[in-house]
Every structure is written in structure tokens, then in C-alpha cells.
Scaffold this motif. Structure first.
Motif, PDB file in Angstrom:
ATOM      1  N   LEU A   1      30.304 -49.729 -58.766  1.00  0.00           N
ATOM      2  CA  LEU A   1      31.296 -49.986 -57.718  1.00  0.00           C
ATOM      3  C   LEU A   1      30.869 -51.158 -56.832  1.00  0.00           C
ATOM      4  O   LEU A   1      31.696 -51.968 -56.418  1.00  0.00           O
ATOM      5  N   VAL A   2      29.588 -51.239 -56.569  1.00  0.00           N
ATOM      6  CA  VAL A   2      29.096 -52.345 -55.748  1.00  0.00           C
ATOM      7  C   VAL A   2      29.346 -53.672 -56.460  1.00  0.00           C
ATOM      8  O   VAL A   2      29.736 -54.667 -55.843  1.00  0.00           O
ATOM      9  N   GLY A   3      29.183 -53.668 -57.795  1.00  0.00           N
ATOM     10  CA  GLY A   3      29.449 -54.874 -58.583  1.00  0.00           C
ATOM     11  C   GLY A   3      30.919 -55.260 -58.521  1.00  0.00           C
ATOM     12  O   GLY A   3      31.274 -56.434 -58.352  1.00  0.00           O
ATOM     13  N   ILE A   4      31.787 -54.263 -58.628  1.00  0.00           N
ATOM     14  CA  ILE A   4      33.238 -54.512 -58.599  1.00  0.00           C
ATOM     15  C   ILE A   4      33.661 -55.058 -57.231  1.00  0.00           C
ATOM     16  O   ILE A   4      34.538 -55.913 -57.119  1.00  0.00           O
ATOM     17  N   LYS A   5      32.970 -54.581 -56.228  1.00  0.00           N
ATOM     18  CA  LYS A   5      33.272 -55.002 -54.855  1.00  0.00           C
ATOM     19  C   LYS A   5      33.130 -56.519 -54.686  1.00  0.00           C
ATOM     20  O   LYS A   5      33.836 -57.132 -53.876  1.00  0.00           O
ATOM     21  N   SER A   6      32.214 -57.100 -55.457  1.00  0.00           N
ATOM     22  CA  SER A   6      32.023 -58.546 -55.308  1.00  0.00           C
ATOM     23  C   SER A   6      33.160 -59.335 -55.962  1.00  0.00           C
ATOM     24  O   SER A   6      33.290 -60.540 -55.751  1.00  0.00           O
ATOM     25  N   VAL A   7      33.974 -58.676 -56.770  1.00  0.00           N
ATOM     26  CA  VAL A   7      35.084 -59.365 -57.456  1.00  0.00           C
ATOM     27  C   VAL A   7      36.430 -59.055 -56.796  1.00  0.00           C
ATOM     28  O   VAL A   7      37.250 -59.942 -56.589  1.00  0.00           O
ATOM     29  N   PHE A   8      36.649 -57.775 -56.495  1.00  0.00           N
ATOM     30  CA  PHE A   8      37.955 -57.352 -55.964  1.00  0.00           C
ATOM     31  C   PHE A   8      37.862 -56.998 -54.471  1.00  0.00           C
ATOM     32  O   PHE A   8      36.848 -56.485 -54.028  1.00  0.00           O
ATOM     33  N   ALA A   9      38.968 -57.262 -53.777  1.00  0.00           N
ATOM     34  CA  ALA A   9      39.041 -56.830 -52.379  1.00  0.00           C
ATOM     35  C   ALA A   9      39.662 -55.435 -52.312  1.00  0.00           C
ATOM     36  O   ALA A   9      39.334 -54.645 -51.433  1.00  0.00           O
TER      37      ALA A   9
END
Lengths: 229, 509
Positions: free
Chosen positions: B367-375
Motif C-alpha cells: 500500500l505504501v508503494g501504491i501511495k507513491s503512484v496514486f492519490a
């Protein structure tokens, strides 16, 4: 100050008292050596297996004292105490742990809290049989758990359906699904907003300032401290 | 001292001098210790060897008897008599740990009474005997399979003797090992959280002129915890490695990842001339796993570790590097395969529990990784992106909510009107550190300030010792910097002489 003797009366007195959690924890932690001595083992030939009922009462009470105690941590209070409460359950004599229903309840409760199974937490606290002496502490923890969950939900959701919010707080989810006004009011009393058109609750984040041993003298003192370094 | 009255008289005399000058008190204590040693070797104290009432505790009627010694004022006499009784029992029973010494028995109770009340100044003169008692208590508790009984006692005794705990002693190692056995992790935190700055006796070769006596107030406990004090058994770097490794394991048990990392790095960075030790490799393996738990990736090597040593670690702990590399790929199937393939390795290294926690933390770091791509994205979309989330949206939302509530993921959930599939997950744009409460910042600064103060005092002391050390003086000779002009190269005498002008353009004005 000398600690009163480790007796059933004394432990009962401490457990049913309304002492602040930190004080409760402190007092009970001082009796752990006595409890350890009293439990069965080669080190206590005089006491033998001790008084299992009293030991179970002590360990259950101490377990709840762990759950109620706040500590400085970045994690929410509900979870930060888990490793220490778990360590306590590992120190409880195996024979007691496996045979006493209230200690079994404690273990199940710990698992439910760790796994964030809110419904299960309320079922254990409300539905399982607890000894009369412990009921006060169980009730105290239920209230504490509800408060902490309310804080967590208020900062985790921007908008939430009443049934989901009710589930987190151990309220009647079916009634909440039908927009029961009593339940809705419980949330609006906490500063949340209810929109009947969207049928959603809008939580108002509840933030609790962290406790600190130092007086809250503000940012100026902090900056002064920075200046000294 | 062939009678109880002689012991009582010497005790009264000592108490009289407790309020006098340190030098007088020191002389009296030394006289008492010499006299007790002499009496022991000449069997003059045998009258007390079997007297059960002499060290009686807790009995009100006996308590006021003049021949009842109190550890708070008669720590030395009490300790000698207690040891005499223990030795007599050991000799009669032909056992190192006679039954009476086991928890809850007569001698155990006396040991407990002593360790709770002893006078910390007086025991500086009988360090050897004090340490033997501590070790005996630990052995007795372990022999009774109740190590917990000794943990609190020994921790309190250590802090009573030296509240700073800044000098590493064999009792540090004994205590951390006991706490691990007893699973009393929080018990040792008051000791673990202190900074160890010295080994005993480093400064002993060069005691400063006019050094204060043992019983005086000292800036550092290094003044009385020395090689010859007996307060610690002889120590080596291996003991220090073990202490930090076990300390790291205590922090791991409490899920204090950052503290655990720090302790493990200290083990990994212990200077070595030969090959790295197994303890160091063990620390490295745990350090890799803690890095994955805390940050979700293989952390860069700490700067204090030499590159060649780090390469040795990597080559020995290959399965751990593979695990970390796979974890970073965020592919759950490959991660499971990697964990299964090396199951024997984790088990042999006693790291199965940590590896299981690494697997549990996979969703958080995904989830932390996804956070860097999506708002923001819906829970349904997120389930498709993250293989470890359940396909059922309600279950997935429940998992995500629990991660947010536990503080592992910084995000908020938003229910949308009407349909449950439309639950959104929003990631805040602000950096988490900007959300720190003022009191938290203040708390952190205060902690750092305390740490700096503790370290600054010790650095000053170490600096002074290094300046007076053989190695430093030899080095100065060899580097030809030593000349006959009388230049003072002392490191600590005047630190300002090494100051560099901060304003390097000052001379241009």
C-alpha cells in the motif's frame, strides 16, 4: 512503602478499585514475583500449586491492566500494548492458562484485538462468562476500547455508513442500517455530521494530544532547546 | 571479630563515620573489609555460620535486636555473613545450589532482602562478593525454572549500584539473558535504554592525582566499576556483541524495530581483525528482516561497517538477501515461494517468527508503494493492484481499515452514497512528519537532548583517557609530531585549540 501481602482480598481490592490504569499496572506488577512463587514448580515446595483461583484472578486482572495502560508510541493505544500483554500471557503458568476459562477468554481477547476483529472483541467482552470480581475491569476495558476505536474511526474515515460505524463500536448494526436515530445521535453527539440524503456519517477527527511528562510549555521552549544544541 | 558483639560494635562505628568526611569513611570501610576477610579465613566468624536469626527479615520482634544487621546500613557485614551461611550450606549439602537457596526458601528470602535494600556506596568495596550473590540468585531462579524471579531483583540492584548503567558489566549480559528466558522484556528496558559508554577499568591505569575515594560522589561510575572492583567479571568484545544481540532481540519481541536495528547494527559494526563471528552474522540476518519490517526494503549498509565486512555478511546470508530482493518486487507468489524454499534456513536460524511477520507486513508495504503512484483509488481497484488483499471488497476494506487504524498506513477511507463497491481510499498529500504534534516533537527533542548530554560527558572522559593512553603517546612519537618545544598534545585539556575558524572568508575582509 511496604506493599500489602499478596492475598486474594488484596488482589480483589485492587482489581475492583477505580485506580488509574498506570497505578493499577504498577501495583499489580509488583505482585508478579509473588504470583510466580505461588504457582506450581520446584521452586515453591512450600506453597505447592498455590491457590489457582487467586492466581487466575491475579493474572486476568494484570492482563487487563496491560490493555488499559497508555504508553508513548506512534501506534494507537489499543495496539501498542499488545507485545507486552502477549509477553505476560507467555509468563502465565501453562497449567493455569490451559484450564482456566477466564484466562482462556483473555487469550481469545488478545487475538481478536491484534487481528482488529472489533465484533469479536465485543462478543468476548460481553458474551463470555467472566468472574464477578473481574466484571468491573472487563466493563472498564470495553468502555476504553470503544473510546479508542471511536478516535481511530474518526481519523480513518472521511465518510462512513452508519452500519459500519456501529459495527466498530459494538452497536446494533441492523438498527443502524435502518438509520436508527438513537444510534445516529450517538455519533452526532461526538461532533460527527449526519447527511440524511447520502445516508452517510461524516466523522469529525478526534485528536488526543500525546501525554508527556514535561509540562506543555509550547513551541518556544522547543526552539530554545534547539538553540542550545 | 570472634563474637556478635564485636560485629555490632564495628557496624556502629562504621555508621558513625558515614556522616564524616569521605576519606575517614573510606578508611573505616576498608578496615572493616580487611577485618572481615581476616575473620573469615581464620574461621572466627563460624559462630554466625548457622545462626538463622542473625539475618532474619520481616519478624518485628527480631527486627529491633541490635544483632540484626540491616543491608541499608550494614551492607558489608550482612553480605559477608550471608555468604558465609550460603557457603556453609553448600559445604554441608555438597551442592552448589542447596535447596534452602531456591526461591521462597530461607536463604533466598535473605538474598532478596539484601538485594532490595543494600547500601550502594558500601558495596563498591565488596564488588566481588556482591557479584557472586547476584550470580547465585540468577542460578537459583533458573534452577527452579523461574528466571522471572531474578529479573526484577537484579535490574533494581544494578540501577541501585549505578543509576547511569554507563559502564558495561557482566551483570548487563546476565540480566538480558535472564529477561529473554523469562520473557520479561519490559523489565530490562530501563537498563537497555541507557547508553553504554565504557568498559570497566579503561581509566584505571592512570588514576588522576588526588582522585576521590571510592565512597565519594563521582561524576562517572567508571571511578568505582573497574577491573579490580569485582563488580564485573572479565569481559571481552564477544560479551558486548552478545549483549547487543540479546538486547536487539528484546526490542524485536516488543516490536520496537528502530531500537532493534540500532542494537543489531552495533553488533555488526564491532571491529574485527579476523573473520566475522557467528554472532555478527546472526545480527546481520535479523537486521535484514527488521529492515523489511520497518521500511519494506533492504536498507543500505550502515556507514560504520567496512565494505569488505559487509560483503562477507552478504555472501554468508544469501537466503536473506534473496528474500529482501523478492520482497522489494512486491510479488506475493514469488515471496511465498522464496519463503518456502528456505524454510529450513529460517528455522535453523530461529528466525521463522520474524519471517512470518515479514510476510504479514507485505500488504502494508504494498500500500505504501501504491501511495507513491496514486492519490486516490477505489477499494476494488486496489484489490486488483495488490495481490495480498482479498478479492471481496468488504473484506478488503476491513483489512485496509485495520491497517489505517493501526497507524501502519497513512490514508483515509471514504464511503460513497448507495453502493458499497465505491469505497474510496485517499492518500494524504502532506508528509507524515508534518503532522507530528508539537508535544511529540518536544518529547523527541528532550530525549535527544538527554542522550547528547549523557554522551558528551562520556566523550569528555574517553577523550581524556585516550590522551593519556599508551597507544596515543606511541602514535604521537611515531608521527614525529612530538617535539621538544613543550607543545601540549593532550586531547582533552583544551578542546578549543582544535577549533577551526568557521568563517573561512574572514581573512579576506
Amino acid at each position: 512503602m511496604e506493599l500489602p501481602s499478596f492475598t486474594k482480598e488484596q488482589i480483589t481490592k485492587v482489581i475492583v478499585s477505580n485506580a488509574p490504569p498506570s497505578q493499577l499496572f504498577e501495583i499489580l506488577s509488583q505482585y508478579e514475583s509473588d504470583a510466580c512463587l505461588m504457582s506450581a514448580g520446584s521452586g515453591s515446595p512450600e506453597t505447592g500449586a498455590g491457590d489457582p483461583e487467586m492466581l487466575c484472578l491475579y493474572y486476568s486482572g494484570f492482563f487487563f491492566a496491560h490493555l488499559l495502560t497508555k504508553q508513548m508510541s506512534k501506534f494507537p493505544i489499543i495496539l501498542q500494548v499488545i507485545p507486552e500483554a502477549r509477553a505476560l500471557t507467555q509468563r502465565i503458568p501453562v497449567t493455569l492458562k490451559h484450564h482456566d476459562p477466564s484466562l482462556q477468554n483473555c487469550l481469545n481477547l488478545l487475538r481478536a484485538i491484534w487481528q482488529n476483529e472489533h465484533g469479536q472483541v465485543y462478543r468476548i467482552l460481553r458474551g463470555l462468562p467472566w468472574p464477578d470480581t473481574l466484571k468491573h475491569l472487563v466493563k472498564r476495558y470495553e468502555s476504553f476500547f470503544q473510546d479508542q476505536t471511536l478516535i481511530a474511526v474518526s481519523t480513518s474515515y472521511e465518510a462512513i455508513r452508519p452500519a459500519v460505524a456501529a459495527g466498530y463500536l459494538g452497536l446494533d448494526t441492523q438498527a443502524a442500517e435502518k438509520d436508527n436515530q438513537t444510534i445516529i445521535q450517538k455519533f452526532t453527539d461526538c461532533g460527527w455530521t449526519w447527511n440524511p440524503e447520502t445516508r452517510l456519517l461524516y466523522p469529525s477527527p478526534i485528536t488526543v494530544p500525546p501525554t508527556n511528562s514535561q509540562p506543555p510549555s509550547g513551541i518556544r521552549e522547543t526552539m530554545a532547546m534547539l538553540g542550545n544544541r | 571479630m570472634a563474637s556478635i558483639s564485636a560485629l555490632v560494635a564495628s557496624s556502629a562505628k562504621l555508621q558513625h563515620f558515614a556522616d564524616q568526611s569521605s576519606e575517614e569513611y573510606d578508611r573505616q570501610i576498608r578496615d572493616l573489609v580487611t577485618s572481615l576477610h581476616r575473620s573469615l579465613s581464620s574461621n572466627a566468624l563460624n559462630f554466625a555460620a548457622n545462626d538463622p536469626t542473625l539475618l532474619d527479615v520481616g519478624s518485628a520482634s527480631l527486627w529491633n535486636r541490635p544483632e540484626n544487621f540491616d543491608p541499608a546500613t550494614d551492607a558489608i557485614t550482612y553480605l559477608f555473613l550471608l555468604r558465609l551461611q550460603i557457603q556453609t550450606l553448600q559445604e554441608t549439602s555438597q551442592e552448589k545450589l542447596p535447596a534452602d537457596l531456591l526461591p521462597s526458601r530461607v536463604l533466598w528470602t535473605k538474598c532478596v532482602h539484601y538485594l532490595k535494600k543494600f547500601n550502594p556506596i558500601q558495596v563498591r568495596y565488596v564488588g566481588h562478593e556482591w557479584r557472586q550473590l547476584i550470580e547465585l540468585v540468577a542460578q537459583a531462579a533458573q534452577a527452579a525454572s523461574k528466571p522471572f524471579l531474578a529479573t526484577q531483583l537484579i535490574k533494581d540492584a544494578m540501577l541501585r549500584l549505578d543509576p547511569s548503567c554507563a559502564v558495561f558489566t557482566s551483570t548487563h549480559l546476565l540480566l538480558v539473558r535472564l529477561c529473554l528466558h523469562a520473557k520479561a522484556y519490559t523489565c530490562i528496558l530501563p537498563v537497555l535504554n541507557k547508553h553504554i559508554c565504557h568498559f570497566p577499568g579503561i581509566s584505571e591505569r592512570f588514576p588522576p592525582k588526588g582522585a576521590p575515594v571510592l565512597c565519594a560522589d563521582h561524576e562517572s561510575s567508571l571511578a568505582f566499576i573497574t577491573n579490580n572492583s569485582g563488580l564485573s567479571a572479565p569481559l571481552g568484545s564477544r560479551d558486548l556483541s552478545r549483549y547487543f544481540l540479546y538486547g536487539g532481540m528484546v526490542y524485536l519481541a516488543l516490536k520496537k524495530w528502530s531500537e532493534a536495528s540500532h542494537f543489531l547494527e552495533l553488533v555488526m559494526a564491532i571491529p574485527t581483525t579476523g573473520p566475522v563471528s557467528m554472532i555478527m552474522v546472526e545480527a546481520y540476518k535479523k537486521w535484514v528482516l527488521v529492515g523489511l519490517l520497518e521500511t519494506g526494503k533492504l536498507r543500505p549498509p550502515p556507514s560504520m561497517i567496512a565494505p569488505n565486512v559487509y560483503k562477507v555478511y552478504q555472501s554468508i546470508a544469501r537466503p536473506y538477501i534473496n528474500l529482501a530482493n523478492t520482497f522489494e518486487l512486491r510479488d506475493l507468489n514469488r515471496l511465498n515461494a522464496e519463503i518456502d524454499a528456505a524454510r529450513n534456513v529460517w528455522s535453523a536460524d530461529n528466525n521463522s517468527g520474524l519471517v512470518a511477520q515479514v510476510l504479514d507486513s507485505f500488504t502494508v508495504h504494498s500500500l505504501v508503494g501504491i501511495k507513491s503512484v496514486f492519490a486516490a483509488l477505489t477499494v476494488t481497484e486496489l484489490s486488483e493492484q495488490t495481490s495480498s488483499l482479498p478479492r471481496d471488497t468488504d473484506l478488503a476494506e476491513s483489512v485496509i481499515a485495520s491497517l489505517i487504524m493501526s497507524g501502519s498506513v497513512s490514508a483515509t477511507l471514504v464511503h460513497t452514497p448507495g453502493h458499497s463497491e465505491g469505497t474510496m481510499l485517499r492518500f494524504p498529500s502532506a508528509h507524515p512528519s508534518s503532522q507530528l504534534h508539537e508535544l511529540q516533537v518536544q518529547g523527541r527533542l528532550a530525549r535527544e537532548s538527554n542522550t547528547l548530554e549523557a554522551l558528551a560527558a562520556s566523550v569528555k572522559k574517553s577523550n581524556n583517557d585516550i590522551g593519556l593512553g599508551d597507544e596515543f603517546i606511541d602514535h604521537m612519537h611515531k608521527s614525529k609530531a612530538w617535539n621538544s618545544s613543550g607543545t601540549d598534545y593532550s586531547v582533552a585539556e583544551d578542546e578549543t585549540r582544535f577549533d577551526v575558524d568557521e568563517d573561512i572568508m574572514g581573512d579576506q575582509i
